[in-house]
Design a protein around this motif. Structure first.
Motif, PDB file in Angstrom:
ATOM      1  N   LEU A 294       0.850  -1.185   0.000  1.00 12.20           N
ATOM      2  CA  LEU A 294       0.000   0.000   0.000  1.00 12.20           C
ATOM      3  C   LEU A 294       0.886   1.235   0.000  1.00 12.20           C
ATOM      4  O   LEU A 294       2.021   1.199   0.486  1.00 12.20           O
ATOM      5  CB  LEU A 294      -0.894   0.028   1.248  1.00 12.20           C
ATOM      6  CG  LEU A 294      -2.078  -0.918   1.305  1.00 12.20           C
ATOM      7  CD1 LEU A 294      -2.670  -0.926   2.725  1.00 12.20           C
ATOM      8  CD2 LEU A 294      -3.152  -0.535   0.293  1.00 12.20           C
ATOM      9  N   THR A 295       0.356   2.341  -0.503  1.00 16.37           N
ATOM     10  CA  THR A 295       1.094   3.592  -0.429  1.00 16.37           C
ATOM     11  C   THR A 295       0.969   4.178   0.980  1.00 16.37           C
ATOM     12  O   THR A 295       0.014   3.888   1.705  1.00 16.37           O
ATOM     13  CB  THR A 295       0.558   4.611  -1.434  1.00 16.37           C
ATOM     14  OG1 THR A 295      -0.791   4.966  -1.078  1.00 16.37           O
ATOM     15  CG2 THR A 295       0.579   4.060  -2.856  1.00 16.37           C
ATOM     16  N   PRO A 296       1.925   5.023   1.379  1.00 18.77           N
ATOM     17  CA  PRO A 296       1.809   5.676   2.688  1.00 18.77           C
ATOM     18  C   PRO A 296       0.504   6.452   2.840  1.00 18.77           C
ATOM     19  O   PRO A 296      -0.085   6.466   3.926  1.00 18.77           O
ATOM     20  CB  PRO A 296       3.023   6.607   2.717  1.00 18.77           C
ATOM     21  CG  PRO A 296       4.036   5.922   1.852  1.00 18.77           C
ATOM     22  CD  PRO A 296       3.226   5.307   0.737  1.00 18.77           C
ATOM     23  N   ASP A 297       0.021   7.062   1.755  1.00 18.12           N
ATOM     24  CA  ASP A 297      -1.229   7.824   1.848  1.00 18.12           C
ATOM     25  C   ASP A 297      -2.410   6.912   2.169  1.00 18.12           C
ATOM     26  O   ASP A 297      -3.277   7.261   2.979  1.00 18.12           O
ATOM     27  CB  ASP A 297      -1.488   8.572   0.529  1.00 18.12           C
ATOM     28  CG  ASP A 297      -2.733   9.440   0.607  1.00 18.12           C
ATOM     29  OD1 ASP A 297      -2.770  10.347   1.461  1.00 18.12           O
ATOM     30  OD2 ASP A 297      -3.675   9.202  -0.173  1.00 18.12           O
ATOM     31  N   SER A 298      -2.448   5.729   1.562  1.00 17.63           N
ATOM     32  CA  SER A 298      -3.538   4.798   1.855  1.00 17.63           C
ATOM     33  C   SER A 298      -3.506   4.350   3.308  1.00 17.63           C
ATOM     34  O   SER A 298      -4.539   4.248   3.966  1.00 17.63           O
ATOM     35  CB  SER A 298      -3.459   3.580   0.928  1.00 17.63           C
ATOM     36  OG  SER A 298      -3.783   3.923  -0.398  1.00 17.63           O
ATOM     37  N   VAL A 299      -2.303   4.072   3.817  1.00 17.74           N
ATOM     38  CA  VAL A 299      -2.190   3.658   5.213  1.00 17.74           C
ATOM     39  C   VAL A 299      -2.630   4.781   6.137  1.00 17.74           C
ATOM     40  O   VAL A 299      -3.333   4.553   7.131  1.00 17.74           O
ATOM     41  CB  VAL A 299      -0.751   3.214   5.532  1.00 17.74           C
ATOM     42  CG1 VAL A 299      -0.605   2.907   7.025  1.00 17.74           C
ATOM     43  CG2 VAL A 299      -0.381   1.983   4.703  1.00 17.74           C
ATOM     44  N   ARG A 300      -2.238   6.013   5.820  1.00 17.58           N
ATOM     45  CA  ARG A 300      -2.651   7.143   6.665  1.00 17.58           C
ATOM     46  C   ARG A 300      -4.162   7.308   6.650  1.00 17.58           C
ATOM     47  O   ARG A 300      -4.775   7.609   7.681  1.00 17.58           O
ATOM     48  CB  ARG A 300      -1.948   8.425   6.205  1.00 17.58           C
ATOM     49  CG  ARG A 300      -0.498   8.522   6.647  1.00 17.58           C
ATOM     50  CD  ARG A 300       0.063   9.903   6.422  1.00 17.58           C
ATOM     51  NE  ARG A 300       0.227  10.192   5.002  1.00 17.58           N
ATOM     52  CZ  ARG A 300       1.333   9.954   4.311  1.00 17.58           C
ATOM     53  NH1 ARG A 300       2.377   9.397   4.913  1.00 17.58           N
ATOM     54  NH2 ARG A 300       1.419  10.247   3.031  1.00 17.58           N
ATOM     55  N   GLN A 301      -4.798   7.126   5.508  1.00 20.14           N
ATOM     56  CA  GLN A 301      -6.261   7.202   5.469  1.00 20.14           C
ATOM     57  C   GLN A 301      -6.894   6.121   6.336  1.00 20.14           C
ATOM     58  O   GLN A 301      -7.855   6.367   7.060  1.00 20.14           O
ATOM     59  CB  GLN A 301      -6.759   7.068   4.023  1.00 20.14           C
ATOM     60  CG  GLN A 301      -6.543   8.305   3.177  1.00 20.14           C
ATOM     61  CD  GLN A 301      -7.080   8.104   1.775  1.00 20.14           C
ATOM     62  OE1 GLN A 301      -6.531   7.358   0.978  1.00 20.14           O
ATOM     63  NE2 GLN A 301      -8.181   8.764   1.467  1.00 20.14           N
ATOM     64  N   MET A 302      -6.343   4.906   6.265  1.00 22.36           N
ATOM     65  CA  MET A 302      -6.870   3.817   7.075  1.00 22.36           C
ATOM     66  C   MET A 302      -6.777   4.118   8.559  1.00 22.36           C
ATOM     67  O   MET A 302      -7.703   3.816   9.327  1.00 22.36           O
ATOM     68  CB  MET A 302      -6.103   2.520   6.795  1.00 22.36           C
ATOM     69  CG  MET A 302      -6.452   1.791   5.529  1.00 22.36           C
ATOM     70  SD  MET A 302      -5.537   0.223   5.432  1.00 22.36           S
ATOM     71  CE  MET A 302      -6.138  -0.651   6.883  1.00 22.36           C
ATOM     72  N   THR A 303      -5.666   4.690   8.981  1.00 23.27           N
ATOM     73  CA  THR A 303      -5.356   4.823  10.398  1.00 23.27           C
ATOM     74  C   THR A 303      -5.655   6.208  10.960  1.00 23.27           C
ATOM     75  O   THR A 303      -5.218   6.530  12.066  1.00 23.27           O
ATOM     76  CB  THR A 303      -3.879   4.466  10.644  1.00 23.27           C
ATOM     77  OG1 THR A 303      -3.037   5.325   9.867  1.00 23.27           O
ATOM     78  CG2 THR A 303      -3.599   3.020  10.242  1.00 23.27           C
ATOM     79  N   THR A 304      -6.423   6.999  10.234  1.00 25.69           N
ATOM     80  CA  THR A 304      -6.832   8.336  10.675  1.00 25.69           C
ATOM     81  C   THR A 304      -8.318   8.341  10.980  1.00 25.69           C
ATOM     82  O   THR A 304      -9.115   7.778  10.224  1.00 25.69           O
ATOM     83  CB  THR A 304      -6.529   9.384   9.580  1.00 25.69           C
ATOM     84  OG1 THR A 304      -5.110   9.421   9.352  1.00 25.69           O
ATOM     85  CG2 THR A 304      -6.996  10.771   9.999  1.00 25.69           C
TER      86      THR A 304
END
Length: 391
Positions: A294-304
């Motif tokens: 996953l891209t860092p942006d996708s992970v940040r969306q998941m975990t925000t």
């Protein structure tokens, strides 16, 4: 001085659980891991680090990550209405008020989108008031609640039944628990034309080396599979006279064969080290062993946190001091000693808990085999979190 083993053994020795495993890792190092008690009340085998558990709702982050992979692939977009893949949800009806009868409905004012499913805001699900009329068919017809994989209809039949049940509120107007993750699983299979178990195996389990994670346990691994119990008022006539626990499922029971409906909300079995691999992938912002899932942006969306204050408050005990990202809760307030703003993860109703803390590179995992009695967290989980936080 307390240590992880002693923390878990306290609850085994007082008879509240047959066994448990726990792990605390920081970045690339496992700081502590402990396995205590037995895989069942008979003590037929000791609990081990590689014991296999029904992980229930900590399935949700895994399935949300799979949806984000489809977003990154360009197969779907967050703003896409899901009706093009889930036509059963193309024109849903909504109860006039949350307390209205199921036949007092109005049309949905907007379509359900992929983002609504990921943030659990599609209008289907449940929160703190289980008495609302529109929730009853979710339990009676869709078998929502404690996982029972062999009792749920296959996805097309399940979706046809769901299409006849009204939403509790308009799409995007509030957070409700659980069913959106099941819908994510159906969405994945419809978009890709691949059964959910196969997609997860190819895109997540195999790349991460999650060799014991699946929707069922094959015969060769049943000796590592724990038994599953209930305690308290819900325990019935099958209660063990010594432990007081009721056997809900044995190793050769409901998870010993593939289910008709692979539940994206709570159907997986797994081990400590398998979920650790998934958690470390999230901490590495989607990368694992030089490969990017996953891209860092996708992970940040998941975990925000994706919820407003009012949506969080409507979650009641489900969201005690927390918001919701994609597939898991996010701590937003320090209301308990273990609360760490930004901590992401969730718990499973079968007695499991899995969290990451991005700020410190921490993964905390605790798996037991005792059904939770409700949305409040059991003492074993609370003591584990308190210990892991150094509180």
């Amino acid at each position: 001085m307390a240590d992880l083993r002693r923390t878990l053994e306290t609850h085994v020795s007082n008879g509240s659980v047959p066994g448990a495993v726990g792990l605390v890792a920081h970045r690339d190092r496992v700081e502590e891991v402990a396995a205590v008690g037995s895989v069942d009340v008979e003590g037929s085998a000791p609990m081990a680090r590689d014991s296999i558990f029904r992980i229930a709702s900590i399935t949700k982050p895994v399935v949300a990550a799979a949806v984000m992979m489809l977003v990154e692939d360009g197969r779907i977009a967050l703003e896409d209405p899901v009706g093009q893949w889930l036509p059963e949800l193309a024109s849903p009806s909504v109860v006039r008020t949350p307390s209205s009868p199921v036949d007092d409905v109005v049309p949905a004012v907007r379509p359900i989108t992929v983002f609504h499913l990921l943030s659990s805001r599609a209008g289907y699900g449940f929160a703190s008031d289980f008495s609302l009329p529109a929730l009853a068919p979710l339990f009676s017809e869709l078998k929502q609640g404690p996982p029972q994989p062999q009792a749920v209809a296959e996805p097309d039949e399940w979706m046809a039944t769901l299409s006849r049940i009204p939403l509790l509120h308009q799409p995007g107007d509030g957070w409700l628990y659980n069913i959106c993750s099941d819908l994510q699983g159906v969405l994945i299979s419809r978009v890709t034309g691949t059964p959910l178990p196969d997609f997860l195996a190819e895109r997540i389990f195999e790349p991460l080396g999650m060799t014991d994670t699946a929707f069922s346990v094959p015969p060769g691994k049943l000796d590592r599979f724990t038994s599953y119990y209930a305690a308290g008022p819900e325990a019935g006539p099958e209660r063990d006279p010594i432990s007081g626990l009721e056997l809900l499922d044995a190793p050769d029971g409901q998870w010993s064969s593939p289910p008709p409906f692979p539940s994206g909300a709570g159907g997986l079995v797994s081990t400590l080290d398998d979920w650790l691999a998934f958690g470390r992938m999230l901490l590495a912002e989607g990368a694992a062993d030089g490969r990017r899932l996953l891209t860092p942006d996708s992970v940040r969306q998941m975990t925000t946190n994706q919820l407003t204050t009012s949506e969080r408050e409507s979650g009641g005990l489900f969201l005690e001091g927390m918001g919701w990202g994609f597939g898991g809760a996010v701590d937003v307030e320090t209301v308990e000693p273990w609360s760490v703003p930004g901590r992401y993860g969730w718990v499973g109703g079968t007695g499991t808990a899995a969290h990451i803390i991005p700020a410190t590179g921490t993964v905390t995992l605790m798996f037991s085999q005792l059904q939770m009695g409700g949305p409040s967290f059991p003492a074993l989980m609370r003591d584990f979190w308190r210990y892991a936080a150094g509180a």
